[in-house]
Structure formats: structure tokens, C-alpha cells
Design an enzyme around this catalytic site. Structure first.
Site, short mmCIF file in Angstrom:
data_model
loop_
_atom_site.label_atom_id
_atom_site.label_comp_id
_atom_site.label_asym_id
_atom_site.label_seq_id
_atom_site.Cartn_x
_atom_site.Cartn_y
_atom_site.Cartn_z
N TYR A 183 -24.52 57.74 -31.92
CA TYR A 183 -24.77 58.91 -31.09
C TYR A 183 -25.28 60.05 -31.97
O TYR A 183 -25.48 59.88 -33.18
CB TYR A 183 -23.52 59.27 -30.27
CG TYR A 183 -23.23 58.19 -29.24
CD1 TYR A 183 -24.13 57.94 -28.20
CD2 TYR A 183 -22.11 57.36 -29.33
CE1 TYR A 183 -23.92 56.93 -27.27
CE2 TYR A 183 -21.88 56.35 -28.41
CZ TYR A 183 -22.80 56.14 -27.38
OH TYR A 183 -22.59 55.12 -26.48
N ARG A 228 -14.54 61.13 -35.57
CA ARG A 228 -14.71 59.68 -35.66
C ARG A 228 -16.05 59.44 -36.34
O ARG A 228 -17.08 59.98 -35.91
CB ARG A 228 -14.68 59.05 -34.27
CG ARG A 228 -14.96 57.58 -34.31
CD ARG A 228 -14.78 56.94 -32.94
NE ARG A 228 -13.44 56.40 -32.81
CZ ARG A 228 -13.10 55.50 -31.87
NH1 ARG A 228 -13.98 55.08 -30.98
NH2 ARG A 228 -11.88 55.02 -31.82
C1 LIG Z 1 -14.46 51.22 -21.75
C2 LIG Z 1 -14.70 51.71 -23.15
C3 LIG Z 1 -15.23 52.98 -23.34
C4 LIG Z 1 -15.41 53.49 -24.63
N1 LIG Z 1 -15.82 54.79 -24.81
C5 LIG Z 1 -15.80 55.34 -26.05
C6 LIG Z 1 -15.95 56.73 -26.24
O1 LIG Z 1 -16.00 57.52 -25.30
N2 LIG Z 1 -15.99 57.18 -27.52
C7 LIG Z 1 -15.85 56.36 -28.60
O2 LIG Z 1 -15.88 56.82 -29.74
N3 LIG Z 1 -15.65 55.05 -28.43
C8 LIG Z 1 -15.59 54.53 -27.19
N4 LIG Z 1 -15.29 53.21 -27.03
C9 LIG Z 1 -14.92 52.42 -28.22
C10 LIG Z 1 -13.40 52.44 -28.40
O3 LIG Z 1 -12.90 53.74 -28.58
C11 LIG Z 1 -12.99 51.55 -29.59
O4 LIG Z 1 -13.49 52.13 -30.78
C12 LIG Z 1 -13.52 50.13 -29.48
O5 LIG Z 1 -13.34 49.63 -28.16
C13 LIG Z 1 -12.81 49.21 -30.47
O6 LIG Z 1 -11.43 49.25 -30.29
P1 LIG Z 1 -10.61 48.10 -29.47
O7 LIG Z 1 -10.90 46.80 -30.16
O8 LIG Z 1 -9.18 48.55 -29.57
O9 LIG Z 1 -11.12 48.08 -28.06
C14 LIG Z 1 -15.12 52.68 -25.74
C15 LIG Z 1 -14.64 51.38 -25.54
C16 LIG Z 1 -14.40 50.91 -24.27
C17 LIG Z 1 -13.82 49.53 -24.10
#
Ligand SMILES: Cc1cc2nc3c(=O)[nH]c(=O)nc-3n(C[C@H](O)[C@H](O)[C@H](O)COP(=O)(O)O)c2cc1C
Length: 372
Positions: A183, A228
Site C-alpha cells: 500500500y 506495520r
Molecule cells: C479478511 C482479512 C482482511 C485483512 N485486512 C487487513 C488490513 O486491513 N490491514 C492489514 O495490515 N492486513 C490485513 N489483513 C492481513 C492480516 O492482518 C494478517 O496480516 C494476515 O491475514 C496474516 O495473518 P493470519 O495468518 O493470522 O491470518 C487482512 C486479512 C484478512 C484475512
């Protein structure tokens, strides 16, 4: 000894009661940037979760900075009022801190929501002109962004500060800048997306550090300010872990309180070795080499796995997204796993394992068992 997962941690002027963080997750359910009923349900669920911190989804500093028509913003009074109401719902349920992620999508804006394909909006879907450090599309079929002028870049720093001031009025405990996942802020950092020949290209950290300084200036020290970042683009010639350490040291010098370490999503063709905890070594590197509190994220889903990351000093907190979407009671069950008592909303206290014999039957073994 109590498990590290359930040991409080101080970030800036706030204390998280435990080290489980619900990662920011876009819900694509806003109305021109304003939170809707969906957000009340979503935030309400996580207010009941027991997590030490919940971070609200990437919320955009301008209308054009939204990824989709459904992304949240803090660019007008209506957005701010709708968000204040949602946060009020959250505060009515828990005393645990609540944070917000602030960002701008740059060249990844003007896209469809994921359940409608997630690609660049077509001509009949009300697309908008995207803007970015350089006029390079994210990938095939994506909009070609217009390159920001230097004046516009200065205006963007102000837009970040203005949105953060709105977040302050809404009453968040923590702000997290979004400088990851390809981003806008990350688009300035990565040589794959920043080919500018002016000072914002010669020094790719210039804009990101200007935003960090502006955020530090307007965000109270009694609350918490973090970011982040990406540790790598996973592409030869892209952003590297060594650059991420230099960046982290600068962010620490500016006074940020923590860094969440993620990776990828800068370009669609990166090959990412996704395995349990695959980004944890990056959090460890930044924690050790930059000396700042870090949060590990990515494929962390198991309570023992999360505990090991903290106990071995690889990170100070863990963030989880999909594990908590899948099971919003993850923290309750992890606490039970470690025999720790945490606060439940009183309306739900009768399901605590200490008073409900059915608890053992109700736990899906995968929720807290060893990762495969
Ligand atoms: C539905 C969804 C929406 C997400 N939106 C964001 C977001 O708004 N900002 C961000 O930095 N990462 C976003 N992510 C990434 C998550 O914050 C996270 O870094 C990523 O899913 C890996 O972690 P996990 O394996 O626990 O899911 C999103 C992930 C999912 C599944």
C-alpha cells in the site's frame, strides 16, 4: 509461572492485559468510508474476545485512498461520527484497548471487494483515478496510477495527520500506520514501485518517515503509536530485511512504540513460502537489531506456537487474523489451555470451563492443539 501470552505489556502509555492482538482486517462493509451496522457486530464480537488489543481495519486518509468502495475512511465528519458510535459499542463491552490502522492504498485502490473478485474496478463499477509514487500499475489488468506531484505528497502527510487527529477524537488507545503489503507508504519504500527521480525517489524512506513524524507530533504520548511494515517483498530487486532494519531504527528514533512485521503483496508475482510462523524470523531480526518491541504475524494459529514465539524472545506480541475470524473465542480457549483466568463479559460467564462441565466436549481439538 504464568505464560508469556497472558503477561501484560506496556506500549507507550497504555498497557495490554495480554499479548494476543487481533490483526487489522478490512471488512469492505463501509458506506462511503463510514462504519455500518456490520462493524458494530464485528467490533462487538472482538470486544467479547478477551484479546489484549483489537486493531480496527485499514482506515484511509482520503476517499481515493480506499482499496474498495466498502473500505473505511477518516476523511470527513460523517466517517468520524459513525466510527465514534462503533467504538462506543466496543467500550460498552470491554476495558481492553482498541486501536486503528491508518493507511492509503495508492496504486492498489479502486478495486472490487474480495467476494466480487478483488480485481481493479471495471468501467461500469465507478472506478476512480488512482495515485502513487510512480505511474506503474500493481500488475496486469490493474489501473495505471497517476504520479503524485511533490506538492501532493506534502498534502498527503497532512492528510495522515488529519485522519490521526480524527482517530484521537474518536478515542482510540492506539494508532498503527500501514506501511506494509504494497500500500501507499510501502509503495514509496519499495524500489519495485518507486522509480521517482526527485528526493522522494532518491531517498525512498523520506515520505514514510515524514508520515511517522507527523503522526508522532499529533498522536498523544500517553497512548500508543506503532506501524506495520514489510520485512521483504519476496522478489529479487525489491525491499529487503536489511532495509527494514534501517527503517525500523529510524522509526524508533522518531518515537514509535512498536512494529508489526509482515511481508509480501507488493507485486502479484512474488513467490512466498507460506508456512506456520513464516514471518516470525523477520520480527525477531527487527526486535534484536533495531531494539524495538515487535509483533509477529502470519500463520500463527496455535496457542503453544504463539507462546513459544514469545517465550523464546522472537517477538513481544503475536497478532492473529484468520484464527480469530475462524474462532473468536480463541483467547478464552488459549487461557483455559494455560489455566489462566481472564475476564469474560458477565453475560457469558456461565460457559467458563470452571463452571460448565460441557466445556471439554465443546472444544474443537484443533483450536488449541499442536499445529500440524
Ligand atoms: C479478511 C482479512 C482482511 C485483512 N485486512 C487487513 C488490513 O486491513 N490491514 C492489514 O495490515 N492486513 C490485513 N489483513 C492481513 C492480516 O492482518 C494478517 O496480516 C494476515 O491475514 C496474516 O495473518 P493470519 O495468518 O493470522 O491470518 C487482512 C486479512 C484478512 C484475512
Amino acid at each position: 509461572m504464568s505464560p508469556h501470552l497472558f503477561t501484560p505489556i506496556q506500549l507507550g502509555g497504555i498497557t495490554l492485559p495480554n499479548r494476543v492482538v487481533i490483526a487489522p482486517m478490512c471488512q469492505y462493509s463501509a458506506d462511503d468510508g463510514s462504519m455500518t451496522d456490520w462493524h458494530h457486530v464485528h467490533l462487538g464480537t472482538y470486544a467479547c474476545s478477551g484479546a489484549g488489543l483489537f486493531v480496527v481495519e485499514k482506515t484511509n486518509v482520503t476517499r481515493e485512498g480506499r482499496i474498495t468502495h466498502g473500505c473505511t475512511g477518516l476523511y470527513n465528519d460523517h466517517n468520524e461520527a459513525a466510527m465514534a458510535r462503533a467504538v462506543q459499542v466496543y467500550r460498552g463491552i470491554t476495558r481492553n484497548p482498541i486501536g486503528i490502522q491508518i493507511g492509503h492504498a495508492g496504486r492498489k485502490a479502486s478495486a472490487a471487494v474480495p467476494w466480487q473478485g478483488g480485481k481493479a474496478l471495471g468501467p461500469t463499477e465507478s472506478p476512480w483515478q488512482t495515485v502513487a509514487p510512480s505511474a506503474i500499475p500493481f500488475g496486469d489488468g490493474w489501473h495505471t496510477p497517476r504520479e503524485f506531484t511533490r506538492e501532493e505528497i506534502r498534502g498527503l502527510v497532512d492528510a495522515f495527520a488529519a485522519a490521526i487527529l480524527r482517530a484521537k477524537r474518536v478515542g482510540y488507545d492506539l494508532v498503527e500506520l500501514h506501511s506494509a503489503h504494497g500500500y501507499l507508504i510501502h509503495q514509496f519504500l519499495s524500489p519495485l514501485s518507486n522509480k521517482r527521480t526527485d528526493e522522494y525517489g532518491k531517498d525512498r524512506m523520506k515520505f514514510p518517515l515524514e508520515v511517522a513524524r507527523a503522526a508522532r507530533d499529533v498522536w498523544p504520548k500517553e497512548r500508543a503509536l506503532g506501524i506495520r511494515i514489510n520485512a521483504t517483498d519476496w522478489v529479487d530487486g525489491g525491499w529487503t530485511p536489511e532495509e527494514a532494519v534501517i527503517y525500523a531504527k529510524e522509526l524508533k528514533r522518531i518515537g514509535l512504540d512498536f512494529i508489526c512485521v509482515s511481508s509480501g503483496a507488493t507485486v502479484p508475482y512474488a513467490k512466498i513460502p507460506v508456512t506456520p510462523g513464516f514471518q516470525v524470523p523477520f520480527a525477531e531480526k527487527i526486535r534484536k537489531e533495531a531494539g524495538i518491541k515487535t509483533r509477529a504475524v502470519g500463520m500463527i494459529a496455535d496457542a503453544d506456537q504463539a507462546e513459544e514465539i514469545l517465550a523464546s524472545g522472537k517477538a513481544d506480541m503475536v497478532a492473529m487474523a484468520r484464527a480469530l475470524l475462524d474462532n473468536p473465542r480463541w483467547v478464552w480457549h488459549a487461557a483455559e489451555h494455560f489455566s489462566v483466568k481472564i475476564e469474560y463479559p458477565p453475560q457469558y460467564s456461565r460457559v467458563h470451563a470452571s463452571v460448565w462441565p460441557g466445556a471439554a466436549l465443546a472444544r474443537p481439538p484443533a483450536s488449541v492443539s499442536k499445529a500440524a
